[in-house]
Design an enzyme around this catalytic site. Structure first.
Site, PDB file in Angstrom:
ATOM      1  N   SER A  10       0.802  -1.224   0.000  1.00 38.41           N
ATOM      2  CA  SER A  10       0.000   0.000   0.000  1.00 38.41           C
ATOM      3  C   SER A  10       0.833   1.271   0.000  1.00 38.41           C
ATOM      4  O   SER A  10       0.293   2.377  -0.077  1.00 38.41           O
ATOM      5  CB  SER A  10      -0.923   0.016   1.228  1.00 38.41           C
ATOM      6  OG  SER A  10      -1.761  -1.112   1.243  1.00 38.41           O
ATOM      7  N   GLY A  12       4.276   3.935  -0.977  1.00 38.19           N
ATOM      8  CA  GLY A  12       4.676   4.718  -2.144  1.00 38.19           C
ATOM      9  C   GLY A  12       5.397   3.913  -3.207  1.00 38.19           C
ATOM     10  O   GLY A  12       5.288   4.196  -4.399  1.00 38.19           O
ATOM     11  N   ILE A  13       6.156   2.905  -2.803  1.00 37.77           N
ATOM     12  CA  ILE A  13       6.774   1.979  -3.759  1.00 37.77           C
ATOM     13  C   ILE A  13       5.820   0.828  -4.054  1.00 37.77           C
ATOM     14  O   ILE A  13       5.662   0.400  -5.190  1.00 37.77           O
ATOM     15  CB  ILE A  13       8.108   1.412  -3.210  1.00 37.77           C
ATOM     16  CG1 ILE A  13       9.127   2.526  -2.994  1.00 37.77           C
ATOM     17  CG2 ILE A  13       8.689   0.353  -4.158  1.00 37.77           C
ATOM     18  CD1 ILE A  13      10.377   2.090  -2.238  1.00 37.77           C
ATOM     19  N   ASP A  34      -0.146  -5.675   3.584  1.00 33.64           N
ATOM     20  CA  ASP A  34       0.316  -4.463   4.253  1.00 33.64           C
ATOM     21  C   ASP A  34      -0.524  -4.269   5.504  1.00 33.64           C
ATOM     22  O   ASP A  34      -1.496  -4.990   5.721  1.00 33.64           O
ATOM     23  CB  ASP A  34       0.214  -3.239   3.331  1.00 33.64           C
ATOM     24  CG  ASP A  34       1.287  -2.191   3.631  1.00 33.64           C
ATOM     25  OD1 ASP A  34       1.694  -2.068   4.803  1.00 33.64           O
ATOM     26  OD2 ASP A  34       1.722  -1.489   2.692  1.00 33.64           O
ATOM     27  N   ARG A  82      12.299   7.619   3.316  1.00 33.14           N
ATOM     28  CA  ARG A  82      13.310   8.557   3.800  1.00 33.14           C
ATOM     29  C   ARG A  82      12.750   9.975   3.772  1.00 33.14           C
ATOM     30  O   ARG A  82      12.096  10.373   2.817  1.00 33.14           O
ATOM     31  CB  ARG A  82      14.540   8.464   2.892  1.00 33.14           C
ATOM     32  CG  ARG A  82      15.807   8.902   3.543  1.00 33.14           C
ATOM     33  CD  ARG A  82      17.011   8.194   2.935  1.00 33.14           C
ATOM     34  NE  ARG A  82      17.022   8.209   1.503  1.00 33.14           N
ATOM     35  CZ  ARG A  82      17.961   8.817   0.766  1.00 33.14           C
ATOM     36  NH1 ARG A  82      18.934   9.469   1.346  1.00 33.14           N
ATOM     37  NH2 ARG A  82      17.938   8.744  -0.528  1.00 33.14           N
ATOM     38  N   ASP A 151      20.217   1.645  -8.639  1.00 31.35           N
ATOM     39  CA  ASP A 151      21.545   2.234  -8.877  1.00 31.35           C
ATOM     40  C   ASP A 151      21.999   1.974 -10.314  1.00 31.35           C
ATOM     41  O   ASP A 151      22.615   2.829 -10.955  1.00 31.35           O
ATOM     42  CB  ASP A 151      22.571   1.654  -7.892  1.00 31.35           C
ATOM     43  CG  ASP A 151      22.121   1.805  -6.448  1.00 31.35           C
ATOM     44  OD1 ASP A 151      21.514   2.836  -6.120  1.00 31.35           O
ATOM     45  OD2 ASP A 151      22.356   0.873  -5.650  1.00 31.35           O
ATOM     46  N   HIS A 179      24.070  -0.400  -1.390  1.00 33.96           N
ATOM     47  CA  HIS A 179      22.949   0.381  -1.903  1.00 33.96           C
ATOM     48  C   HIS A 179      22.735   1.641  -1.073  1.00 33.96           C
ATOM     49  O   HIS A 179      21.614   1.982  -0.715  1.00 33.96           O
ATOM     50  CB  HIS A 179      21.675  -0.492  -1.927  1.00 33.96           C
ATOM     51  CG  HIS A 179      20.471   0.209  -2.488  1.00 33.96           C
ATOM     52  ND1 HIS A 179      20.463   0.772  -3.745  1.00 33.96           N
ATOM     53  CD2 HIS A 179      19.238   0.450  -1.972  1.00 33.96           C
ATOM     54  CE1 HIS A 179      19.265   1.319  -3.967  1.00 33.96           C
ATOM     55  NE2 HIS A 179      18.516   1.138  -2.902  1.00 33.96           N
TER      56      HIS A 179
END
Length: 330
Positions: A10, A12-13, A34, A82, A151, A179
C-alpha cells in the site's frame, strides 16, 4: 503458475510496484500484504484486464498466512520512506524490525520462495533477512536478493544523457558494492558498449549515481522519496528472476547477495573482505547461479571508490547481523 507477493503493497513503492507486476504476463497470482489499505489496492488493481488474479490482506484474520502461503517470489518494499535530512541509516531501527517480522512469515509460510528485499537500508536489511532464515533453518543464499537495480538504472540513465544515447537501457553498466551513498560503486570502465566519460564530468557523475536518492527527496520538497523509479527497478529485477526460473538463459543483473553461498562468490568475498556484496549475478532456475567477478577489473579510480565502499559495508552488515542476533528491547 507463478504467485508473487508484494509485502508493503500500500506504500509509495508498493502501489506502483504492484501495478507493474499486475501488468506482467509472467504472473498468474498477485498477493498483496500491508498493515493498511491492502484490500482497496487489490480491488483497484483487479479491474485491470491482465491475467493475474489479485488478492489483498491485512494482518487481522491470519492475513499474513493467507497472503504468504504458496508464494513463489516475494518483493518487499515495506518500511517508512526517507525524509529530508534522513540518511538510510536513520531508517534502520524502524525498517529493520519490519523486515525481520516479514521474513519470519516467509520462513514459516513459504520457505522455498525467492525473496527480493527493497526495504532500506538494504546493506543491513538483507543480512537481517539471512539471519532470520538461518534461525528458521531455511536459508538458501541463492534465493535471497537485495535489490540494487535502481543504482544500475540511474547509472544507465545519467550516462546516456552525457554520451547522447537515446535508449539508456542499451548500455550495460556494472554497479557494485552496496545500496547507499559511497557503498555504491559504478564501474563505468566496464560499460558495454564502452562509453567515454569526460574526465571533468566523472566525479560529478559518480556522485549523482551514489546520491541520486537525495536529488529526488529534494525535488519532492521533502514530501516523498524515490518511489516510482524504485518500483520500476524492483519490477525489472523481479521479472528477470521469474524469466530465469522459467528457463530463459543469459540473464545477468547486479544484486546484493551472500557471496559465500553463490558459485563464484567465495573468491569475490576474499577480494572485498565482505560477505554481503552486490556484483553482477547470472540468474537461473535456482536463483543466483553465478557471481561474476568484475571487482578484479576495476581501474585505479574505481579501486579508490571500492576501498570506501568496503569500509562502509562492513559496518552496515555487522549492524544488521547484530540487530538480528540481539534485537533491541521493544
Amino acid at each position: 503458475m507463478v504467485k508473487a507477493c508484494v509485502a508493503g503493497a500500500s506504500g509509495g513503492i508498493g502501489q506502483p510496484l504492484s501495478l507493474l507486476l499486475k501488468s506482467s504476463s509472467l504472473i498468474d497470482e498477485l498477493s498483496l500484504y500491508d498493515v493498511v489499505n491492502t484490500p482497496g489496492v487489490a480491488a483497484d488493481l483487479s479491474h485491470i484486464s491482465t491475467p493475474a488474479t489479485v488478492t489483498g490482506y491485512l494482518p487481522k484474520d491470519d492475513g499474513m498466512k493467507q497472503a504468504f502461503t504458496g508464494v513463489d517470489i516475494f518483493v518487499i518494499p515495506a518500511g517508512i520512506p526517507r525524509k529530508p535530512g534522513m540518511t538510510r541509516d536513520d531508517l534502520f531501527k524502524i525498517n529493520a524490525g519490519i523486515v525481520r517480522d516479514l521474513v519470519k512469515g516467509v520462513a514459516e509460510y513459504a520457505p522455498k520462495a525467492f525473496i527480493l528485499v527493497i526495504s532500506n537500508p538494504v546493506n543491513s536489511t538483507v543480512p537481517i533477512a539471512a539471519e532470520v532464515l538461518k534461525a528458521a533453518g531455511v536459508f538458501d543464499p541463492k534465493k535471497l536478493f537485495g535489490v540494487t537495480t535502481l543504482d544500475v538504472v540511474r547509472a544507465e540513465t545519467f550516462v546516456a544523457s552525457i554520451v547522447g544515447e537515446k535508449n539508456p537501457a542499451k548500455t550495460t553498466i556494472p554497479v557494485i558494492g552496496g545500496h547507499s551513498g559511497e557503498t555504491i560503486v559504478p564501474l563505468f570502465s566496464q560499460a558495454n558498449p564502452s562509453v567515454s566519460i569526460p574526465a571533468d564530468k566523472l566525479d560529478a557523475l559518480v556522485n549523482r549515481v551514489q546520491f541520486g536518492g537525495d536529488e529526488v527527496v529534494k525535488a519532492k520538497d521533502g514530501a516523498g522519496s524515490a518511489t516510482l523509479s524504485m518500483a520500476y527497478a524492483g519490477f525489472r529485477f523481479a521479472e528477470k528472476v521469474i524469466k530465469a526460473v522459467k528457463g530463459e538463459k543469459g540473464i545477468v543483473e547486479p544484486s546484493f547477495v551472500y557471496l559465500p553461498g553463490v558459485s563464484g562468490g567465495e573468491h569475490i568475498a576474499k577480494i572485498t573482505g565482505v560477505d554481503f556484496f552486490s556484483v553482477p549475478i547470472e540468474l537461473g532456475a535456482s536463483g543466483a547461479e553465478q557471481a561474476i567477478d568484475v571487482v578484479s577489473g576495476a581501474n585505479e579510480y574505481e579501486k579508490k571508490l571500492l576501498e570506501a565502499a568496503y569500509t562502509g559495508l562492513k559496518g552496515n552488515v555487522a549492524k544488521g547481523i547484530e540487530f538480528a542476533q540481539n534485537p533491541p528491547p521493544k
